[in-house]
Each structure stands twice: as structure tokens, then as C-alpha cells.
Design an enzyme around this catalytic site. Sequence first.
Site, PDB file in Angstrom:
ATOM      1  N   CYS A  18       0.690  -1.067   0.123  1.00 58.30           N
ATOM      2  CA  CYS A  18      -0.089   0.137  -0.047  1.00 58.30           C
ATOM      3  C   CYS A  18       0.894   1.169  -0.008  1.00 58.30           C
ATOM      4  CB  CYS A  18      -0.846   0.105   1.202  1.00 58.30           C
ATOM      5  SG  CYS A  18       0.094  -0.043   2.737  1.00 58.30           S
ATOM      6  N   CYS A  21       3.393   1.766   3.129  1.00 55.76           N
ATOM      7  CA  CYS A  21       4.472   0.910   2.805  1.00 55.76           C
ATOM      8  C   CYS A  21       5.521   1.772   2.156  1.00 55.76           C
ATOM      9  CB  CYS A  21       4.465  -0.455   2.181  1.00 55.76           C
ATOM     10  SG  CYS A  21       3.201  -1.439   2.707  1.00 55.76           S
ATOM     11  N   ASP A 412       1.120  20.971 -33.804  1.00 56.18           N
ATOM     12  CA  ASP A 412       2.164  21.860 -34.611  1.00 56.18           C
ATOM     13  C   ASP A 412       1.966  21.031 -36.219  1.00 56.18           C
ATOM     14  OD1 ASP A 412       3.549  19.625 -33.911  1.00 56.18           O
ATOM     15  OD2 ASP A 412       5.569  20.959 -34.090  1.00 56.18           O
TER      16      ASP A 412
END
Length: 536
Positions: A18, A21, A412
Site C-alpha cells: 500500500c 508501505c 504543430d
Amino acid sequence: MSADDSQSVRLALRGMKCAGCAAGIEKALRATSGVRQAEVSFGNASADVGYDPEAVDLPGLIEAVRQAGFDAAELTEAAEAAREDEYHAEVRDLTCRLAVSLPLAVLLMLAMFRPGVPPLLQLVLALPVFLWGGWPYHRGALRAVRHGHADMNVLISLGSSVAFLASLARMGHPGHLYFDTAAMIIAFILIGRLLEALARRRTGEALRALLDLRPRTARLVADGETREVPAADVWAGDVLEVRPGEAIPVDGDVVEGRSSLDESAMTGESVPVERGPGDAVLGATLNLTGVLRVRATAVGAATVLGRMIALVREAQGSKAPIQRLADRTAAIFVPCVIVIAAVTFLAWLPAGLEPALTHAVAVLIIACPCALGLATPTAIMVGTGRGAKLGVLVKNGTALETLAAVDLMVFDKTGTLTSGEPALRESLALEGGEMELLRLAAAAEAGSEHPYGRAIVAAARERGLDLPPATEFAATAGGGAAASVDGHYVLVGQAAWVQSRLSATPSLPRRGQGEVQSPPAPAVERATARDLPLPP
């Protein structure tokens, strides 16, 4: 030592479950003497660490992670390739645990609605789920507590253990048992972890797809001979030979030969480009027609592709502002939940043990897992990985988060916004029928690997044309292809090249001159067919 003298390393981490941790590892690394900065990514289980090599070395950093209760190793390119096996092993393990746990948990849930189910049977059904299905979380919780911090493993293990042990203690007494609660907690968490592991594996595949663009071997030209060597053994200044259909292994300059190159993997431009002596070429681009000799100017991580891979890695490991907030929250989230659960239990205790236990377990489980702590890094990792697979490079997590507020995007050039494959849009026959011209041109190009040739062949097949066999096929790099089809001498290629091959070629009408308009280049190649013998 100045900041400019610091070194950096990327560590592969194991054992994280998680965001809490990740926060614990990050805190341990930053507390290590000599570490200038440390950023841990839960999403791709890695840590980027900048450190003073005079104060701490790589083994010292790994030891700091181990002291926090996790394992670490340097994340080299070879180690990253081996992580695919780890991802597959994790998915297999979670799938097996879920395949056992979910059916048993469902049976226990059904038992709730059928009074009289023996407590011993409930225990038998719940025991493998609690012990085997939930073992990764129990082990992670014990490790976290042993190292003085709390994470999501603690919540999962504590919630399921309280429900299981309370039920075990109540066996033989009247009242409801909570074996089904313990089993369903673990089953639901396993489902979430499996989905998360699958997402991480798919994202890893996107990065590995970029790694796979690099050729593993190269043809080195030295001492008048050409020999095949590992691409990793090529140095800047070496001359390499690249044949048609092969990818260029390095960035370099063409010293001999002319060819068309497919640079779409690097530039997004689907239209092949012509390259000859003096022109720069990029690694991982595909040589389509002629033989090239290329002098290497950049190899390995210094190539454009190498920098792209590094950018994707950096983006997947970077943290958006919302993720930094999630990490700070996760660091205090679990202890707060445990305190709230304890207060809830004590508050409901006067009403009886059963409601107190029910509400305390509910507080613990409703927070498992922390959605923000899991979802944020996973979303960033999946988003950047999916973008890389589609040719979109995201610089970092902050850029990805900012993108959500964009309502107008300006490009562009239009060459990158295509389907990636040329298609025949229009044809013009100066004499005879257009279908006959297309049939002859497609027959001549049937054996060509050029994208324009494939487009012409595809258009002919879409129209249901039968393509006669072509003989004496010959291709000219950067020019076109010639072949004999049904007694016709057929040239397909650039107008100037076609003109140079025939003594008299009619000029095609130009746009804007009041004449029939010809298709705009590069949408269609021009073809001419003559009842002439092939030149020698």
C-alpha cells in the site's frame, strides 16, 4: 561535496502492499545519512534515490530498506526484464488464493441465512481462507509491527483476525459467529489486489514494448568484414550495416547507401522518409528498401529511444501533487483508524460484546484498503504506460494531473495525427481505365514492403481485383519499383524517377491550372504502364 557530485540509483522494491508501505520506505531512506533525496513509487515498486557516495553506498541504501521491513535491489535493465516473471508469479499466486477463498467465503455467507449450520463446519470453511488466503497480509502486518509502523496489512489482518478469533471464542455459545466476515474481508481484498496486479502487469508490458524496439544484434563493419555482434557491444564511431527489413540499432549518420526509413515508432510520422549519405538516422527506426552503412553517434541509453525509455520510467515513478497528499495521508491514516476502532469498541461495549465487536470490525474494514493511497499511484502508472503504448510520452505525474484541466490542445503538425498506415485516396488514369491501372500497379507492388506499395495492393484487393503475377521485379531505393506484368513494363514510384526511366512520359496535370486535379503527394504514388520491353 556539492549537489552536482551526488549519484543516483533506482531500486526495485519488494513487499509493498500500500501507499503506507511506500511512505515508510521513503522515510527510512531520507533518514539515512548521505541521502539527498528519495522518492518511492508504490505504483511500479521502485525508489529513486540521490545520495552522496562518500557518505553512503548502494549496500547501505539496500540495508536501510531492509531495516524498514522490505527488500530491495538495484533496478538494472536486466533486473527490470526479470520483473515480468515476478508480475506473472504474483498474478498466479493471487489467482490461486482467490480461487480457493472466494467460493468458501460465499458458502459461509450463504450459511448465515440457514440457521442450524454447525459452528464446526463454519470453522472448517473459514480456516483455509483465514490462514492461507490471508497469509500475505498477516505476514505483512507482523513485519510492519516488528519494524514499528502500521500499514494497510495491519488493518486487513487486524480486522479479519478479530472477527475470526472472536468467533472461535464464541463457539459452543449462543449467538452469531463472524467466520463469514473474516472470510469475505480476505476474499474482497484479494479481488482488489488481483485487479491491481493485472493493471501493473499491463503497464509493465507497455514499457517492455519500448525496450523491445531496440535490436538485440548489429552488423559491425570492421577491417573490411561484416560480423554480427550484440547491440550492447557497439560503441560510438563504429560503422554498422543495416539491410532492408532491419531496425537501425543506434543513432547515427549514414555514410553509404540510400533507403526509405519508417520512423513512425520514434516520430509518429507514418510517411517513410528518404535517407542518404550525411543524413542522421535514429535507432529503432525500420530500414525499408536499400542497404545502409551507418556510423554510430549515440548508443544505449544515450539514443533518442533510450531517453524516451528513461522518460517513461521517470513519469511512472513520479508523483503528482494529489499523490503526495495521498502519501502524507497514508502515513497517519492507519494509526488513526486503529484508534477510532478502539474508541468505537469501548463506546459500544455497554450495549454488549456483539454490537461492540461488529462496529469495531466495521471501522477497521471500511478503511481497507485506502482508496486514495492505492488508486492514485496505480492511475498514474497505468495512464503513463497506456500513453507510452500509444506513442504519447508524459513527462511526469504533475503534467498528467494538469492535463485534466486542458480544454484546448493545439498540434504543430498533422503528420502525427494519422492512423499510421498510408491509404490510396484517389487515382487518375491518363489513358485506359483506372481499375486496369490500379490492377497493374498493385501486381507490380505485390512483392514490395514499401508502405505505399502495400497501400496500393490493399486498395486493389478492396475493389476485388485479381492481381496477375509479376516477374523481373526490381526496386530502387528512394525511387520506386519496376516489374513485368501481363506483357506490360510497369513502373511505380516518384514522378522524377519514372521520368528518368522512360524516354517519353506524359506530364500529369497540376492542381490550380483548370485541369483535372492529381492526388496530392504523398497520398498516392504515380504509376505508368507501357507495352515496352523491360530495359536490360
